[in-house]
Design an enzyme around this catalytic site. Structure first.
Site, PDB file in Angstrom:
ATOM      1  N   ASP A  34      31.871  48.475  56.767  1.00 48.90           N
ATOM      2  CA  ASP A  34      33.176  48.287  57.393  1.00 48.90           C
ATOM      3  C   ASP A  34      33.263  46.775  57.603  1.00 48.90           C
ATOM      4  O   ASP A  34      32.341  46.180  58.149  1.00 48.90           O
ATOM      5  CB  ASP A  34      33.206  49.015  58.740  1.00 48.90           C
ATOM      6  CG  ASP A  34      34.567  48.927  59.387  1.00 48.90           C
ATOM      7  OD1 ASP A  34      35.171  49.975  59.613  1.00 48.90           O
ATOM      8  OD2 ASP A  34      35.027  47.795  59.681  1.00 48.90           O
ATOM      9  N   SER A  35      34.355  46.152  57.201  1.00 50.56           N
ATOM     10  CA  SER A  35      34.324  44.684  57.178  1.00 50.56           C
ATOM     11  C   SER A  35      34.240  44.078  58.571  1.00 50.56           C
ATOM     12  O   SER A  35      33.972  42.892  58.712  1.00 50.56           O
ATOM     13  CB  SER A  35      35.497  44.126  56.392  1.00 50.56           C
ATOM     14  OG  SER A  35      36.667  44.169  57.143  1.00 50.56           O
ATOM     15  N   SER A  36      34.463  44.887  59.604  1.00 49.04           N
ATOM     16  CA  SER A  36      34.264  44.296  60.938  1.00 49.04           C
ATOM     17  C   SER A  36      32.774  44.058  61.211  1.00 49.04           C
ATOM     18  O   SER A  36      32.424  43.342  62.151  1.00 49.04           O
ATOM     19  CB  SER A  36      34.896  45.169  62.026  1.00 49.04           C
ATOM     20  OG  SER A  36      34.805  46.518  61.701  1.00 49.04           O
ATOM     21  N   THR A  82      38.130  50.588  53.686  1.00 50.31           N
ATOM     22  CA  THR A  82      38.925  51.810  53.548  1.00 50.31           C
ATOM     23  C   THR A  82      39.167  52.188  52.093  1.00 50.31           C
ATOM     24  O   THR A  82      39.183  53.372  51.744  1.00 50.31           O
ATOM     25  CB  THR A  82      40.285  51.599  54.257  1.00 50.31           C
ATOM     26  OG1 THR A  82      40.012  51.261  55.616  1.00 50.31           O
ATOM     27  CG2 THR A  82      41.153  52.826  54.205  1.00 50.31           C
ATOM     28  N   THR A  85      39.807  45.438  55.076  1.00 52.94           N
ATOM     29  CA  THR A  85      40.868  44.452  55.312  1.00 52.94           C
ATOM     30  C   THR A  85      40.637  43.613  56.572  1.00 52.94           C
ATOM     31  O   THR A  85      41.152  42.508  56.676  1.00 52.94           O
ATOM     32  CB  THR A  85      42.241  45.147  55.444  1.00 52.94           C
ATOM     33  OG1 THR A  85      42.161  46.119  56.493  1.00 52.94           O
ATOM     34  CG2 THR A  85      42.653  45.801  54.159  1.00 52.94           C
ATOM     35  N   ASP A  86      39.851  44.147  57.521  1.00 56.29           N
ATOM     36  CA  ASP A  86      39.783  43.472  58.825  1.00 56.29           C
ATOM     37  C   ASP A  86      39.320  42.015  58.740  1.00 56.29           C
ATOM     38  O   ASP A  86      39.882  41.145  59.389  1.00 56.29           O
ATOM     39  CB  ASP A  86      38.878  44.260  59.781  1.00 56.29           C
ATOM     40  CG  ASP A  86      39.534  45.565  60.217  1.00 56.29           C
ATOM     41  OD1 ASP A  86      40.768  45.688  60.044  1.00 56.29           O
ATOM     42  OD2 ASP A  86      38.825  46.456  60.718  1.00 56.29           O
TER      43      ASP A  86
HETATM   44  N1  ASP Z   1      37.917  48.699  59.295  1.00 54.46           N
HETATM   45  C1  ASP Z   1      38.174  48.675  57.879  1.00 54.46           C
HETATM   46  C2  ASP Z   1      37.425  47.490  57.312  1.00 54.46           C
HETATM   47  O1  ASP Z   1      37.833  46.382  57.520  1.00 54.46           O
HETATM   48  C3  ASP Z   1      39.606  48.583  57.628  1.00 54.46           C
HETATM   49  C4  ASP Z   1      39.998  48.466  56.185  1.00 54.46           C
HETATM   50  O2  ASP Z   1      39.232  48.535  55.245  1.00 54.46           O
HETATM   51  O3  ASP Z   1      41.176  48.247  55.944  1.00 54.46           O
HETATM   52  O4  ASP Z   1      36.452  47.690  56.641  1.00 54.46           O
END
Ligand code: ASP
Length: 629
Positions: free
Chosen positions: A111-113, A43, A143-144
């Site tokens: 996207d970290s997921s 994000t 953050t994920d």
């Molecule tokens: N889905 C996003 C990710 O982990 C959420 C984020 O960056 O906070 O890449």
């Protein structure tokens, strides 16, 4: 009277502007701290497209950073590096170094997921490639799965001597109201200014040990918690670092990357009525390591022999099963019968590890080909990077030396105690180094001294030891975790001191522990040229041992050999030629060392260099080679 008044005002204005310009000069003259930013996605770097949806846009991040004065001091950066050079933060009044940063944007902003172990390996390798060129690293990440990445990196980056901060944000950095700006800025400033040789996570004013973190909120700016370990630093008006809680590698080895992971690992969470079959299937090959999340302080149901039997069978087959708690905080123990059952079935304790740390540690430990199964089991129970607390953590009482002084000064609060420690310990460590008193060094560490704590000049015990020259003291400091990369106020590392004092044995040990020459190659060239001018062969040897290129040029493109020739320093010439200095290098006037010797009629130098006489041209192109035999 009026004229006097005007003169006074003018004087005070002049004084003010002089003070201001003094301040500005001192701010612009600040040494630089260089940080590499790896932008992997998430994000933090996203932008809104025409539909208002958040998306990562390739090659837009750096362009946008340059538009924000908080993130880019255009005047300084363009003057020094040109319009397309690295980015520079505006100088802060409170920090020692001005932050210069380069951004490496990943081609697949992720996207970290979607992250996998392959991405962790890529990040680790990117840090390896640039390790010697930067003081610290910031990884921008979604953050994920950020805590998984931070935990994995903490194990893969072995004998880490520099800071790596993983950060991200809940809102994009370019949104009007965002946590991204603060997280990014604080991470950059900390990475450039503080020696914390750990993989950390920075979020919402807290610098946390990466392998102690877990994502705790999907919406709060305080997205990450470190449930079982305090913050390493907090960034409020002042950045305050708790140096006593920093984990320092005590191995006498260089930084290296362990770029493998074993993917045959999994997380199994117990729940009431879990079926035998589920446990059995989960533990089947190819699984090699399992993190078992049990109840409370490590309990399984005492009436489920079926589960215990499955666990026992798996550990007998060599599967490593690590017990951690499902609770958000706390540690597993074998106080209850339920916990003891697990131990008897071959399950080992994960103490207070987070699921992220336990899983990534298993992937790391299982990929170590040089360890047999028993060693791997031991390693899982050993504190490798500060990821677990086994035994009693150090308490304030261990700090009794400082406490005794504090009592006599009538200080009582923890903050006052901490401050006193940071004043007393560096001085006491320095005295112990100068007296070569290894026992005292050990006991100071026992009293809670941070072995890498700097004095007012930014110098650490290792700087002093490198000047003093006792190899035993240097080795002991390194074994106690002293960091080789700390720069003092004059931008000197312990290695710089060892070179200045020609401590050859120490230079070798320092290199073995990952020390390297840093800074502008031209300046290193100048120092070697000065040594050659003086005929100081010992100094040239010091540089050579430290990994310098003996053909490095100074600003006039002259090499040490040019200066040795010009000043007829035969021993230095012989040394340089014996160690692959290039006699064909030409300076900015197109002259080789041999030609300079001839110009000043340095007869010995002419004799030694005669066979390399070469005619050059002013623009540096070789006109013809006249090789006399
Ligand atoms: N889905 C996003 C990710 O982990 C959420 C984020 O960056 O906070 O890449």
């Amino acid at each position: 009277m009026e004229a006097e008044h005007v003169r006074n005002i003018n004087n005070s204005v002049n004084m003010e502007s002089a003070k201001r310009s003094q301040l500005t000069t001192s701010l612009t003259n600040k040494p630089e701290g260089h940080v590499l930013v790896l932008y992997t996605g998430g994000t933090i770097g996203m932008m809104r497209n025409e539909q208002g949806v958040l998306v990562p846009i390739a090659n837009a991040f750096v362009k946008n950073l340059r538009k924000y004065p908080q993130l880019y001091d255009r005047e300084y950066a363009e003057k020094k590096f040109g319009a397309m050079g690295p980015l520079v933060l505006p100088v802060t009044a409170t920090d020692n170094r001005r932050v210069v940063y380069n951004v490496l944007e990943y081609s697949n902003l992720c996207d970290s997921s979607n992250m996998t172990m392959d991405e962790w390996i890529r990040i680790a390798n990117d840090i390896k490639e640039s390790y010697e060129h930067f003081d610290g690293f910031v990884i921008l990440h979604g953050t994920d799965t950020l805590s998984y990445t931070a935990s994995a990196l903490s194990f893969m980056l072995e004998s880490l001597g520099k800071i790596v901060i993983v950060t991200g944000s809940q809102m994009p950095i370019f949104d009007t109201r965002s946590d991204g700006l603060d997280n990014f800025l604080a991470s950059l400033v900390i990475a450039a200014n503080y020696n914390i040789p750990e993989v950390c996570v920075f979020f919402n004013t807290n610098l946390l040990r990466g392998n102690r973190t877990t994502k705790a909120s999907a919406s709060s700016f305080e997205a990450f918690h470190s449930p079982n370990f305090p913050s390493l630093a907090t960034a409020n008006i002042k950045i305050e670092v708790d140096y006593r809680s920093i984990f320092r590698s005590c191995a006498l080895e260089k930084f290296y990357v362990h770029a493998w992971l074993n993917q045959n690992v999994g997380l199994l969470r117990l729940f009431p009525s879990i079926t035998t079959n589920l446990v059995k299937v989960f533990l089947q090959p190819p699984i090699e390591g399992v993190v078992l999340q049990t109840y409370g302080s490590g309990n399984v149901p005492t009436n489920r022999d079926d589960i215990i039997e499955e666990l026992r069978a798996a550990t007998k087959r060599g599967v490593i099963i690590v017990n951690i708690t499902q609770c958000a905080t706390g540690c597993v123990s074998d106080t209850y019968e339920a916990g003891k059952l697990l131990k008897e079935s071959g399950v080992i304790s994960g103490f207070d590890m987070t699921p992220e740390a336990a899983l990534t540690k298993l992937a790391y430990v299982l990929s170590k080909r040089e360890w047999d199964t028993e060693t791997k089991r031991q390693m899982m129970e050993t504190n490798l990077r500060g990821e677990l607390t086994a035994g009693r953590p150090p308490t304030m009482q261990d700090w009794d030396l400082v406490e005794a002084v504090a009592r006599s000064l009538r200080l009582s609060s923890a903050a006052e105690l901490q401050e006193l420690g940071s004043i007393l310990f560096p001085a006491m460590l320095n005295v112990a180094v100068i007296r070569r008193d290894i026992v005292k060094l050990e006991s100071l560490k026992g009293y809670g001294a941070d072995i890498s704590q700097a004095n007012a000049d930014g110098r650490t015990a290792l700087h002093i030891a490198c000047c003093e020259g006792d190899i035993k003291v240097v080795r002991r400091l390194l074994k106690m975790g002293a960091n080789v990369h700390i720069k003092d106020r004059f931008n000197r590392t312990p290695l710089t001191d060892a070179i200045e004092y020609d401590r050859h044995e120490i230079i070798k040990v320092m290199l073995q522990c990952g020390a390297h020459l840093h800074g502008n190659a031209l300046l290193i060239g100048e120092r070697m040229c000065a040594a050659a001018t003086a005929g100081n062969t010992k100094r040239l040897q010091s540089f050579l041992l430290a990994g310098a290129d003996l053909s490095q040029k100074d600003v006039s493109e002259r090499t040490p050999l040019h200066f040795a020739a010009l000043h007829n320093r035969t021993e230095a010439i012989e040394f340089l030629l014996d160690h692959a200095a290039d006699p064909n290098c030409v300076d900015m006037l197109g002259q080789t060392a041999a030609e300079l010797a001839e110009a000043v009629q340095a007869t010995d130098a002419m004799r030694l260099l005669g066979s390399f006489r070469q005619k050059g041209t002013v623009n540096g192109e070789v006109a013809h080679v006249d090789a006399k035999s």
